[in-house]
Structures are given as C-alpha cells and as structure tokens.
Scaffold this motif. Sequence first.
Motif, PDB file in Angstrom:
ATOM      1  N   GLY A  89     -14.802  43.933  -1.996  1.00 58.19           N
ATOM      2  CA  GLY A  89     -15.692  42.971  -2.614  1.00 58.19           C
ATOM      3  C   GLY A  89     -16.053  41.785  -1.748  1.00 58.19           C
ATOM      4  N   VAL A  90     -15.502  41.711  -0.540  1.00 61.18           N
ATOM      5  CA  VAL A  90     -15.806  40.606   0.364  1.00 61.18           C
ATOM      6  C   VAL A  90     -16.337  41.151   1.695  1.00 61.18           C
ATOM      7  N   GLU A  91     -15.479  41.869   2.416  1.00 63.17           N
ATOM      8  CA  GLU A  91     -15.897  42.462   3.686  1.00 63.17           C
ATOM      9  C   GLU A  91     -16.672  43.750   3.451  1.00 63.17           C
ATOM     10  N   VAL A  92     -16.254  44.511   2.464  1.00 59.63           N
ATOM     11  CA  VAL A  92     -16.880  45.793   2.138  1.00 59.63           C
ATOM     12  C   VAL A  92     -17.269  45.789   0.661  1.00 59.63           C
ATOM     13  N   ALA A 141     -24.058  42.998  -2.750  1.00 61.19           N
ATOM     14  CA  ALA A 141     -24.087  42.136  -1.570  1.00 61.19           C
ATOM     15  C   ALA A 141     -24.953  40.899  -1.808  1.00 61.19           C
ATOM     16  N   ARG A 142     -26.035  41.054  -2.556  1.00 59.26           N
ATOM     17  CA  ARG A 142     -26.958  39.939  -2.789  1.00 59.26           C
ATOM     18  C   ARG A 142     -26.316  38.815  -3.603  1.00 59.26           C
ATOM     19  N   HIS A 143     -25.225  39.111  -4.306  1.00 59.55           N
ATOM     20  CA  HIS A 143     -24.584  38.113  -5.157  1.00 59.55           C
ATOM     21  C   HIS A 143     -23.443  37.373  -4.454  1.00 59.55           C
ATOM     22  N   LEU A 144     -23.200  37.697  -3.195  1.00 63.74           N
ATOM     23  CA  LEU A 144     -22.117  37.050  -2.457  1.00 63.74           C
ATOM     24  C   LEU A 144     -22.627  35.843  -1.678  1.00 63.74           C
ATOM     25  N   ASP A 145     -21.797  34.815  -1.589  1.00 61.81           N
ATOM     26  CA  ASP A 145     -22.166  33.636  -0.794  1.00 61.81           C
ATOM     27  C   ASP A 145     -22.175  33.958   0.695  1.00 61.81           C
ATOM     28  N   ILE A 146     -21.230  34.797   1.125  1.00 57.66           N
ATOM     29  CA  ILE A 146     -21.144  35.218   2.524  1.00 57.66           C
ATOM     30  C   ILE A 146     -21.460  36.710   2.583  1.00 57.66           C
ATOM     31  N   PRO A 147     -22.421  37.142   3.410  1.00 56.11           N
ATOM     32  CA  PRO A 147     -22.783  38.559   3.437  1.00 56.11           C
ATOM     33  C   PRO A 147     -21.623  39.443   3.871  1.00 56.11           C
TER      34      PRO A 147
END
Length: 367
Positions: free
Chosen positions: A8-11, A18-24
Amino acid sequence: MMHTVPDGVEVVASRDRARHLDIPPLLVLDAVTGFLDAHGIGSGPLAWRRIGDGHSNITYLIERGGDRVVLRRGPRPPLPKSTHDMVREARIQKALRGHGVPVPEIVAVCEDESLLGVPFYLMSHLDGTVVTDAIPAHLSSREQRGATGEAVVDALVALHGIDVTEGELASLGSPDGYLRRQVDRFSGLWEANASRALPAVERIADWLGRNLPASQGASVVHGDYRMGNLMFAPQAPARVLAILDWEMATLGDPLADLGYLTATYSEAGAPTTPLELTPVTRAPGYPTRVQLADRYRSRTGLDLTPLPWYQTLALWKAAIFCEAIYTRWQRGERPHDTDFGPSLEAGVPRLLTAAAQYAGLISTPRA
C-alpha cells in the motif's frame, strides 16, 4: 522471499489506488501486469521482490507463471535533469551486448510514464551471485578471493578496450572535455541539491579544476564500476557473468572508472565510507587497491601516475550524489529508508575528507 500482497505504500494493486497516495508508489501491479501481457511474459498473478543495493534507481525481480524478469526504474519524481534515463540505459546495454560485454538481455522498454510515473525496462533474470556483505561459498577459498578481485579488473580492461569511434557506441557522448564537464556538472548538482553548507565541496572542486590531467584515451566509462555492480557465475572459478547498473555510463576517460573502483574498494585498515558496499574485500586473500591498479596497468599500459586525481574526483562526486539522497530523505521522499539516508549526515563529510586526502589537501592519518 517473493511477495504477492501489496504493502500500500511502495507497491499498490492499481493505478486508481496510486492516485490516492500522497507519495507515488514504486510498483503498480495492474500496470505492470498489463505491460507483461502486451509482451507475452507469463500469465496470471505476479510476485515481486526488491533486489540490489542501489540507492538511486530501483530494481525488482518479477515472477509470473514460471517466467522471471527484472524490472528497473528510476526513483520517484521529480527527477534531476539528464539523470535516471531508463531508455538510454537500456540502449547502452543493447549496444554493449553486441560487443560481447556481459550484460543482461533487454526484454522490453516502456517509455510511457503513465504506467509507473517514470519509464522503466525489463531485462532477463540471470542466475548468478553478487558479492556484498557475505563471501559466497564457491568463491570463499583464498585462491578464489584473489581470482574474484582479478576478474573485476579484467572485466573493466575488456570494457575499456572496446572501439568507441564508430557504431552506436560513438553516439553515447563526446569524450573530449569529459573531465572538465564532470567537475562542472557535479558542482552544479551540489548547488541544486545541497541542504547544508560544506565548504570542502568547493575547495575540492577548485583543486580538481586546477589540476586536470590529460586523458590518455577514450572508452566506455561505466561510472559506478565496483564489485557490487558485478554478477559472478554461480560456480568456481570466479567469472563475471554480467556488469550491472549502467545509469552513469558515457564515453570518457577510462581512468575515471579505475579511480572510482580503487577509491571505493574496501581494504583492511582503511576508514569506512558510505560507499563501502562490498565490505568483504577487507578479508584476507582479496587484492589490495594497489594490486588492483597494478593489474589494470599491466594490461592496458596506461600511466597511473595521475590516479590520485581520479580517486579524488570519484569520492567528491560520490559525496555530492549522496548529499542529493540525504536531501530527498530529509524531504520525506524515501519513506522506507531508516538507515542509509540518515547515515549521510556524517557520511557525506567522511567522503569529502577521504577525497581531500587523495588530493593532498589534508594529511592522511597513519595507521
């Protein structure tokens, strides 16, 4: 261990997520799956594992339906201009493979940044050994330790022996003025990426600029040539199966590679730096830095009198490159980095001290 569940962060599972994450994220599974489908690579769900010790570009082993490939991509945007060019890196390896240089086969290249946010490429997976913090059993005898060091030099000599005056390799860049461009370029990178004042950077840059040696030839310069970027065959005798990580490759002065290899090589009794990525060569049986240089000189005939200048350049550049990583870590752009990034607060000054010692700007402490 291969992974199948996104963290959910790196992968992440999908581009929508992915569009909902602060960091891609670094890996988007539905995007990669679609790319594999388009190139007929495997079938069904995929598994992945991050591999390598790189702190710049990022490499994953991808497994799908019995097929294995390696995916290589740049770090999260924004990227400094002219760096992390995956398309160029893949093109270089294709050209070198045609000259018999041991490199992985390039399977596919993706220039579409909408998939992972940056271009990436796929290369063949090789069954080999990378020597870092453990000595492989088949290379552990004193004889094979010596042979491992010799193989590192011999692969570099072969790379530097390729004719770069014609063919596709000639288009990689102009070797004329290479050393001056290196000093000017990395001085600019320091100004763009530094998060603190370290006067040694400018002092060493000034010394490098005033003492430029005359290049004795032109070759492909790997730019990050060290034992940890080589894959060895999985059985003795020591043999280089592949040279990895061509991000920095260009045409230039071959002694730049030798300077980097010897300056970053771990040797018993030498101070540690953040570039000590294969510490096992401190163990008995491995060649010393001087022995590596002597083997290179005996096979190329080049005059190594100016080698300290190239060693200074190597560590000065490494300090600037590491400072950029440190700055990215401070900005929160390396969320999983709990070790290397913070270590650079002291690590970058250590690199600058080592560079200044090679330049004779400060004395080298006695052992």
